[in-house]
Design a protein around this motif. Structure first.
Motif, short mmCIF file in Angstrom:
data_model
loop_
_atom_site.label_atom_id
_atom_site.label_comp_id
_atom_site.label_asym_id
_atom_site.label_seq_id
_atom_site.Cartn_x
_atom_site.Cartn_y
_atom_site.Cartn_z
N GLY A 434 -29.28 -74.46 -43.57
CA GLY A 434 -29.70 -73.19 -42.93
C GLY A 434 -30.89 -73.13 -42.66
N TYR A 435 -31.46 -72.09 -41.83
CA TYR A 435 -32.85 -71.59 -41.69
C TYR A 435 -32.79 -70.05 -41.92
N HIS A 436 -33.05 -70.05 -43.31
CA HIS A 436 -32.78 -68.63 -43.72
C HIS A 436 -34.10 -67.87 -43.85
N SER A 437 -35.20 -68.37 -43.49
CA SER A 437 -36.39 -67.51 -43.32
C SER A 437 -36.17 -66.52 -42.09
N VAL A 438 -35.10 -67.17 -41.15
CA VAL A 438 -34.73 -66.16 -40.08
C VAL A 438 -33.91 -64.87 -40.54
N SER A 439 -33.04 -65.05 -41.39
CA SER A 439 -32.58 -63.80 -42.31
C SER A 439 -33.58 -62.74 -43.13
N VAL A 440 -34.59 -63.42 -43.57
CA VAL A 440 -35.59 -62.71 -44.09
C VAL A 440 -36.43 -61.98 -43.30
N ILE A 441 -36.65 -62.74 -42.32
CA ILE A 441 -37.53 -61.71 -41.05
C ILE A 441 -36.87 -60.69 -40.37
N ALA A 442 -35.51 -60.80 -40.04
CA ALA A 442 -34.57 -60.01 -39.32
C ALA A 442 -34.41 -58.87 -40.14
N ASP A 443 -34.11 -59.20 -41.56
CA ASP A 443 -33.84 -58.20 -42.57
C ASP A 443 -35.26 -57.04 -42.43
N ALA A 444 -36.46 -57.51 -42.46
CA ALA A 444 -37.55 -56.91 -42.66
C ALA A 444 -37.55 -56.04 -41.34
N ILE A 445 -37.63 -56.60 -40.24
CA ILE A 445 -37.73 -56.00 -38.79
C ILE A 445 -36.46 -54.95 -38.68
N MET A 446 -35.37 -55.20 -39.03
CA MET A 446 -34.05 -54.32 -38.74
C MET A 446 -34.49 -53.11 -39.54
N LYS A 447 -35.02 -53.25 -40.58
CA LYS A 447 -35.33 -52.07 -41.65
C LYS A 447 -36.56 -51.39 -41.45
N GLY A 448 -37.33 -51.67 -40.52
CA GLY A 448 -38.54 -51.17 -39.95
C GLY A 448 -39.91 -51.57 -41.17
N ASN A 449 -39.68 -52.73 -41.73
CA ASN A 449 -40.89 -53.11 -42.45
C ASN A 449 -41.40 -54.50 -42.04
N ALA A 450 -42.07 -54.18 -41.00
CA ALA A 450 -42.55 -55.27 -40.01
C ALA A 450 -43.92 -55.09 -39.56
N PRO A 451 -44.97 -54.99 -40.35
CA PRO A 451 -46.33 -54.69 -40.03
C PRO A 451 -46.97 -56.14 -39.54
N PHE A 452 -46.25 -56.78 -38.55
CA PHE A 452 -46.63 -58.38 -38.17
C PHE A 452 -46.15 -58.08 -36.69
N ASP A 453 -46.49 -59.07 -36.03
CA ASP A 453 -46.22 -59.30 -34.50
C ASP A 453 -44.83 -59.74 -34.47
N VAL A 454 -43.90 -58.80 -34.25
CA VAL A 454 -42.53 -59.28 -34.27
C VAL A 454 -42.04 -60.15 -32.98
N SER A 455 -42.67 -59.89 -31.98
CA SER A 455 -42.29 -60.74 -30.83
C SER A 455 -42.53 -62.30 -31.08
N LYS A 456 -43.80 -62.39 -31.89
CA LYS A 456 -44.12 -63.74 -32.29
C LYS A 456 -43.20 -64.41 -33.60
N ALA A 457 -42.81 -63.27 -34.40
CA ALA A 457 -41.94 -63.70 -35.18
C ALA A 457 -40.43 -64.14 -34.72
N LEU A 458 -39.96 -63.36 -33.57
CA LEU A 458 -38.90 -63.70 -33.08
C LEU A 458 -38.70 -65.05 -32.50
N ASP A 459 -40.00 -65.43 -31.73
CA ASP A 459 -40.30 -66.83 -31.11
C ASP A 459 -40.22 -67.84 -32.16
N ALA A 460 -40.74 -67.59 -33.48
CA ALA A 460 -40.54 -68.66 -34.44
C ALA A 460 -39.12 -68.68 -34.81
N CYS A 461 -38.37 -67.91 -34.97
CA CYS A 461 -37.04 -67.96 -35.19
C CYS A 461 -36.25 -68.77 -34.27
N ILE A 462 -36.49 -68.50 -32.93
CA ILE A 462 -35.95 -69.03 -31.86
C ILE A 462 -36.17 -70.50 -31.89
N THR A 463 -37.64 -70.72 -31.84
CA THR A 463 -37.78 -72.33 -32.02
C THR A 463 -37.20 -72.90 -33.13
#
Length: 766
Positions: A434-463
């Motif tokens: 798997g690539y479960h960093s994606v899950s950890v990042i998504a969980d934080a974003i969807m729960k509103g705990n994302a004081p980082f660049d969420v667009s760049k984080a999504l790009d990292a997940c997609i790549t």
């Protein structure tokens, strides 16, 4: 307040709830010895929350290979310590907690007296080397402190730690031949060629610096140290165990004794003292991922004094602060010991990976600066995405955000342009699937705990998710599944990729990137492509589109699965339980399938023929010791039979967690087993990280108070609690009854009161 305590508190998030904490000493309930016997793979030594140093005893040093073949005995020593052993080899500074593979065990120190011996000897004949017998009757393991009597030489060993510094205190008898041995050969999961190089430099008669380069699970790991003694040694030396030929200086010096530089692949050094009866020789041992200068700065910043008791108190204060984040009410001391030991184990990993000045060595082997965040390592993501990181989003949100920043830094430094899979010490070891960093990042974003660049984080997940060369992912993208004849463990990979893809889709939808949403929500349905309705199980499919004929739903190996079988993995669709249930014949048929999972009897040959499988951690064919099943008990909530979830959860809590050395029914896996316990004991669980909801279960305590970093308090009350009252009659949140067996993350983080009304009889209204 000491300077050390002040420094550490200034570098950690301090919520405003301090005045609301209980006065009860929660440290008394933490038993680090839990999980040190059999399969738990925890260690009993001294560490602070998320600390870079884990100073703990090694009870044996088992070679990874014997006669050129894998040595199965090495598996017991993932954390370096086994409770049943009778001898201690020494005390090293780095350990994993609860893993099923290992590394580390750096810089082993052992105090001795009498004739100098520079080999560890054997467990059957400890006098043949520097190891010592010990007894659990003299052993004390508690948060930030470890003590034991080394019986061979009558030396009392005590250990404590700050974040980056291990503090040893050895009480010696009177001796003219007291030694401190520094073994740079020792390590956990030692390969013959694991040590690439070691270097020791004697700066003066109390200060030593050096480093160790290893090629183990982490291929290119370098750890630097600075070691200082509380009293001068009068002589020192070393032995190089690769060869005894010392080059350089045209042999004008005897480099084995009192020569200030020691270098070689296999070095054991010693430092000699004369001691009086009861004299304490203390050692401060600092680590750095960057340099010996960094290690020395860490040492002088974190522990600038020699007050062992003060460092111990400071470490205990840090643990007390973390444990107070969840205060439970229970009439059972055993329950409190289970719960607060689980809290302790959950707050060990990930570990700090940077110097006090923010410098760390990156995946590219260059030195980087962590600006405005703490850089972490030890990401066992196949395990911890399930419950540990969701737990952090409630009780450690600032740290979890920094952990994601660390993952994004890993991505930026990665030559493959991938988020971490299983990483430690600036290395990716690619363990599990798997690539479960994606899950950890998504969980934080969807729960509103994302004081980082969420667009760049999504790009990292997609790549990461489009990386065609990664572990069958190209086949998955082209065919909608991983074919077993092209890439092994194909069913497990297909299912886990589909879940991670669903996580990407949720974030894309939240950010209004609908093209990405459409791409990945389609991929998220790929789980259907490996379901064989003719047998009622997920089944390996071949590249020609047919299911593989040879199939045994009970076996794990060579069946398309990893750490599970068809029974376990056929239930792994956390993002679409309703769709899975429909696909598998509807609620009634699915419920019967779950019932069979928990009650079936596995034949003896299953254990005899399946490598690394024991009866530990297994109920029927439900394998709690392996993570793919961790959400399964909660699936009854989708069948209209939540009372079955309630009774199964309470059964698992009783059977799999005990306040004893063998009290964990499987590897703790960097806190995942413990996080499952914490959630389930409180009465809810994150079946699908990436969704901002939890499924309700059956709380096992009388109540709990969660002190949140945002200053709010979430209170759980349990009415009519008891061992027989495992069924939930109704649940009320802030005066409103919950009717769907679901709790939102927002409800927890906004504070309030959740009341469970318990009963001895199930409510079968659905």
């Amino acid at each position: 307040m000491s300077r050390t305590m002040l420094l550490l508190l200034l570098t950690m998030p301090i919520p405003v709830f301090a005045q609301q904490k209980t006065n009860e000493n929660l440290l008394q309930y933490v038993k680090p010895i839990i999980g040190t016997q059999k399969m738990g793979h925890t260690y009993p030594g001294a560490t602070v929350p998320f600390g870079a140093v884990q100073l703990s005893p090694e009870t044996d040093t088992i070679p990874y290979e014997m006669n050129g073949k894998y040595n199965p005995d090495v598996y017991k020593y993932c954390a370096g310590y086994q409770y049943d052993d009778k001898t201690i080899v020494g005390f090293s500074h780095t350990h994993f907690s609860g893993t099923g593979h290992s590394d580390l065990g750096d810089f082993l120190i052992m105090p001795t007296t009498g004739a100098l011996q520079l080999n560890p000897g054997t467990a059957s004949d400890p006098g043949s080397g520097y190891r010592s017998t010990f007894s659990h009757s003299t052993e004390v393991a508690s948060p930030a402190y470890y003590k034991v009597k080394l019986e061979e030489n009558n030396i009392l060993a005590e250990l404590t730690a700050s974040n980056r510094v291990g503090f040893h205190q050895y009480t010696f008898p009177a001796s003219g031949d007291a030694h401190i041995i520094l073994d740079l050969m020792a390590g956990i999961y030692n390969y013959d060629n694991k040590n690439v190089w070691t270097f020791v430099r004697v700066e003066n008669d109390t200060l030593i610096t050096g480093y160790r380069q290893t090629n183990g699970w982490a291929r290119t790991r370098t750890v630097y140290f600075a070691m200082t003694f509380s009293k001068p040694f009068y002589q020192y030396g070393h032995q190089n165990y690769v060869n005894n030929v010392y080059r350089g200086f045209w042999r004008k010096f005897d480099q084995t004794k009192n020569f200030p530089e020691m270098a070689g692949r296999q070095i054991r050094a010693y430092f000699d003292f004369k001691t009086t009866a009861g004299e304490k020789v203390k050692i401060k041992f600092a680590l750095s991922p960057v340099s010996t200068a960094g290690a020395l700065k860490n040492l002088r910043t974190e522990i600038p004094h020699w007050d062992f008791e003060q460092v111990k108190r400071d470490g205990e204060a840090l643990w007390a602060h973390e444990l107070q984040k969840v205060v439970i009410q229970s009439r059972s001391r055993e329950e409190k010991e289970n719960f607060y030991t689980a809290m302790y184990h959950a707050f060990i990993n990930p570990t700090t990976y940077m110097d006090v000045d923010g410098q760390y060595r990156g995946l590219d082997m260059n030195v980087h600066q962590a600006d405005n965040f703490t850089n972490y390592t030890t990401f066992s993501l196949w395990d911890t995405y399930r419950a540990l990181h969701p737990l952090f989003n409630i009780v450690q949100p600032e740290r979890n955000a920094d952990m994601i920043r660390s993952m994004l830094a890993h991505y930026e430094q990665s030559a493959q342009h991938m988020l971490p899979v299983w990483s430690h010490y600036a290395n990716e070891n690619w363990c599990m699937i798997g690539y479960h960093s994606v899950s950890v990042i998504a969980d934080a974003i969807m729960k509103g705990n994302a004081p980082f660049d969420v667009s760049k984080a999504l790009d990292a997940c997609i790549t990461t998710a489009r990386h065609r060369n990664y572990d069958g992912l190209g086949y998955y993208m082209d065919m909608g599944y991983v074919p077993e004849d092209k890439n092994g463990a194909s069913v497990s990979k297909t299912l886990e990729y589909a879940y991670d893809d669903w996580c990407i889709a949720q974030v894309a939808k939240k950010l209004q990137r609908m093209d990405i949403y459409e791409e990945f929500i389609k991929r998220a349905s790929n789980y259907k492509n490996v379901y064989d309705a003719s047998v009622g199980f997920m089944r390996p499919k071949l590249s020609d589109g047919t299911f593989r004929k040879a199939f045994d739903e009970l076996q794990t190996h060579d069946q398309g699965f990893i750490e599970g079988n068809a029974w376990n993995y056929s239930l792994y669709v956390p993002h679409d339980p309703a769709g899975m249930i429909t696909m598998m014949g509807g609620k009634r048929a699915f419920s019967r399938h779950l019932d069979s999972l928990f009650t079936m009897h596995l034949p003896d040959k299953f254990f005899a023929e399946t490598e690394d499988i024991t009866r530990d951690g297994i109920i029927g064919n439900y394998v709690h010791g392996n993570e793919p099943s961790h959400h399964v008990a909660y699936l009854y909530n989708w069948t209209g039979e939540p009372w079955k979830t309630q009774e199964r959860v309470r059964m698992i809590l009783k059977k799999m967690y005990l306040p004893a050395p063998d009290g964990l029914g499987g590897n703790d896996d960097c806190g995942q087993m413990s996080a499952w316990y914490i959630f389930s004991t409180l009465g809810f669980y994150p079946v699908c990280p990436g969704a901002a909801t939890y499924q309700l279960g059956s709380p096992a305590v009388d109540g709990a108070t969660l002190h949140l970093e945002n200053g709010k308090v979430f209170t759980i009350e349990v009415k009519n609690q008891g061992d027989k009252n495992v069924y939930v009659k109704k649940v009320v949140l802030n005066g409103q009854e919950l009717l769907n067996n679901q709790l939102t993350h927002a409800a927890v983080m906004n504070g309030g009161t959740l009341i469970f009304y318990m009963s001895a009889k199930p409510d079968k209204r659905g």
